[in-house]
Design an enzyme around this catalytic site. Structure first.
Site, PDB file in Angstrom:
ATOM      1  CG  PHE A 125      -2.008   0.903   1.235  1.00 36.10           C
ATOM      2  CD1 PHE A 125      -3.110   0.772   0.553  1.00 36.10           C
ATOM      3  CD2 PHE A 125      -1.611   2.315   1.839  1.00 36.10           C
ATOM      4  CE1 PHE A 125      -4.290   1.517   0.630  1.00 36.10           C
ATOM      5  CE2 PHE A 125      -2.835   3.096   1.968  1.00 36.10           C
ATOM      6  CZ  PHE A 125      -3.866   2.785   1.208  1.00 36.10           C
ATOM      7  CG  ASP A 194       0.380  -1.876   7.425  1.00 35.61           C
ATOM      8  OD1 ASP A 194      -0.781  -2.206   7.636  1.00 35.61           O
ATOM      9  OD2 ASP A 194       0.481  -0.768   6.604  1.00 35.61           O
ATOM     10  CE1 TYR A 219      -9.106   2.645   6.504  1.00 32.31           C
ATOM     11  CE2 TYR A 219      -8.235   3.734   8.352  1.00 32.31           C
ATOM     12  CZ  TYR A 219      -8.367   3.118   7.213  1.00 32.31           C
ATOM     13  OH  TYR A 219      -6.906   3.440   6.355  1.00 32.31           O
ATOM     14  CE  LYS A 220      -7.508  -0.410   4.637  1.00 27.59           C
ATOM     15  NZ  LYS A 220      -6.132  -0.236   4.579  1.00 27.59           N
ATOM     16  NE  ARG A 368      -8.777  -3.856  -2.553  1.00 27.54           N
ATOM     17  CZ  ARG A 368      -8.449  -3.383  -1.420  1.00 27.54           C
ATOM     18  NH1 ARG A 368      -7.271  -3.324  -0.821  1.00 27.54           N
ATOM     19  NH2 ARG A 368      -9.018  -2.065  -1.268  1.00 27.54           N
TER      20      ARG A 368
HETATM   21  C1  LIG Z   1      -5.537   0.884   4.166  1.00 26.90           C
HETATM   22  C2  LIG Z   1      -3.888   0.666   4.459  1.00 26.90           C
HETATM   23  C3  LIG Z   1      -3.399   1.970   5.071  1.00 26.90           C
HETATM   24  C4  LIG Z   1      -4.229   3.028   5.346  1.00 26.90           C
HETATM   25  O1  LIG Z   1      -3.076   4.141   6.180  1.00 26.90           O
HETATM   26  P1  LIG Z   1      -3.802   5.272   6.971  1.00 26.90           P
HETATM   27  O2  LIG Z   1      -2.726   6.125   7.399  1.00 26.90           O
HETATM   28  O3  LIG Z   1      -4.711   4.746   8.246  1.00 26.90           O
HETATM   29  O4  LIG Z   1      -4.639   5.818   5.983  1.00 26.90           O
HETATM   30  C5  LIG Z   1      -1.796   1.777   5.293  1.00 26.90           C
HETATM   31  N1  LIG Z   1      -1.175   0.715   5.074  1.00 26.90           N
HETATM   32  C6  LIG Z   1      -1.693  -0.416   4.370  1.00 26.90           C
HETATM   33  C7  LIG Z   1      -1.118  -1.639   4.010  1.00 26.90           C
HETATM   34  C8  LIG Z   1      -3.264  -0.328   4.265  1.00 26.90           C
HETATM   35  O5  LIG Z   1      -3.799  -1.242   3.431  1.00 26.90           O
END
Ligand SMILES: *Cc1c(COP(=O)(O)O)cnc(C)c1O
Length: 409
Positions: A125, A194, A219-220, A368
């Site tokens: 990400f 992460d 939030y996921k 997805r």
């Molecule tokens: C969704 C996601 C994020 C989101 O980061 P935020 O700072 O909370 O917006 C970060 N890393 C991964 C791997 C994700 O899937």
């Protein structure tokens, strides 16, 4: 379809998690396969947020002494069992991006050797790489990418810290956290995990894997609500390592002493920064109260059974329509199915959304579909797959209205 409705209804009758569905408020007529981006609303969230609004109205500033101020640590302790951590090892604060920055500074600040490289994962990400690059600009470290699919051991020379996702957001591939943590430590580096696509998606055992540092969002899969705060984990034995770079007053040893100089709190609290939103913490706390009842192994079993069912219902259609199935085998899978069609992927997802089947689309060409065992039934999955088949086989996705792009995909 090859799978009968009778069979999936039987799966639902035998599902030990079936009763959780009524704890979520889902709109009528929607099949929601995007809980990997934004989880559904627990019915308890509305009451909790209403309660906090009432508290604000009636108690005003006193609310901070009635559970608002210590919510980051309280919710951290509620998070801990979901990710294999102990009390006092998790704080709920800020977002993943900021928490990565804090941990990068905290970890590198403790090193006195000449390891100057921060490694992040190609294909992860993007924010994980972006913030590592931003950190390196201010700290003077060097940023490198681990090439996608590259052998980690071959890239750890001179590395101080590496940021890895336990589950890749695109492919849904699950890394072996125990073996990888051991490997990184053996090479003299640290790893920040992460957990964005693993916390709440499968059993996670940070302590059992020897992990020292982790971040993740709520939030996921955890259904904390839009903009719900992230979490940050530091193993108990690694909590006295000095400053983290975003040294704000809530992370101070005595925030209300209003001293001129910063002194970090002696525990996980040092990773807090400044004032947070009491409203969204109450929504997340309501969701975590649901999680406290969930058997994570049952969740894992159902998640894999659902992603397998989805693929089984679509057997034959991928090859016939030039769709590539990136979904890893079950032992290396998160809780999603990942399909690629670089030409039509976007339009297929739009056509599905028009039918009430919500998945998501990520460039380039990735469709997805996330499987959230608490509020999806096997029949929902079966129906979603049937829509997918109809959209693709009929060519419905070719309609011009499905080619138009919005700002958020
Ligand atoms: C969704 C996601 C994020 C989101 O980061 P935020 O700072 O909370 O917006 C970060 N890393 C991964 C791997 C994700 O899937």
């Amino acid at each position: 379809m090859s799978v009968s409705l009778e069979r999936v209804r039987e799966l639902d009758r035998q599902d030990p998690l079936a009763d959780f569905k009524c704890r979520f408020a889902l709109p009528e007529g929607v099949l929601y396969l995007d809980g990997n981006s934004l989880g559904a609303q627990p019915t308890a969230a509305r009451q909790a947020v209403d309660g906090t609004l009432d508290q604000w109205r009636d108690e005003l500033i006193k609310g901070w002494n009635q559970g608002w101020f210590d919510a980051p640590e309280r919710l951290g302790d509620l998070m801990a069992p979901i990710i294999g951590a102990r009390d006092g090892e998790v704080v709920v604060t800020d977002n993943i991006t900021l928490n990565l920055f804090k941990l990068l500074g905290y970890i590198t600040g403790q090193r006195s050797d000449d390891r100057r490289t921060v490694l992040s994962e190609g294909g992860n990400f993007p924010t994980d790489g972006y913030i590592a690059q931003g950190f390196c600009r201010v700290s003077g470290h060097e940023h490198r990418f681990l090439p996608e699919g590259g052998e980690l051991a071959a890239h750890l020379d001179g590395v101080a810290v590496v940021v890895l996702s336990q589950v890749n957001y695109r492919t849904g591939r699950l890394r072996d956290m125990a073996a990888t943590t051991r490997l990184v430590h053996e090479h003299g580096a640290e790893v920040i995990w992460d957990l964005a696509h693993s916390a709440g998606a499968l059993p996670v055992d940070l302590n059992g894997c020897g992990a020292r540092y982790a971040v993740g969002c709520t939030y996921k899969y955890l259904n904390g609500g839009p903009g719900a705060p992230a979490f940050l984990y530091v193993h108990r034995d690694h909590q006295d390592g000095g400053w983290q770079p975003l040294s704000g007053w809530h992370g101070h040893a005595a925030p209300f002493a209003f001293e001129a100089d910063y002194a970090p709190a002696g525990d996980i609290t040092r990773f807090r920064t400044g004032t947070h939103s009491a409203l969204i913490y109450s929504a997340l706390e309501a969701s975590l109260s649901v999680w406290a009842e969930v058997d994570m192994q049952a969740l894992r079993d159902k998640s894999l059974a659902m992603s397998e069912l989805f693929r089984e219902c679509l057997a034959g259609i991928f090859a016939a329509h030039g769709i590539e199935d990136l979904t890893p085998p079950t032992e290396a899978r998160g809780s999603q199915v990942s399909l690629v069609d670089t030409e039509h992927g976007y339009a297929i997802v739009q056509a599905l959304i028009a039918r009430g089947v919500i998945g998501d689309y990520r460039e380039p060409g990735l469709m997805r579909f996330g499987f959230t065992p608490l509020y999806l039934s096997f029949e929902d999955v079966w129906r979603a797959a049937r829509h997918f088949r109809e959209v693709v086989e009929s060519g419905e996705y070719r309609e011009p209205r499905f080619q138009v792009r919005g700002a958020v995909t």
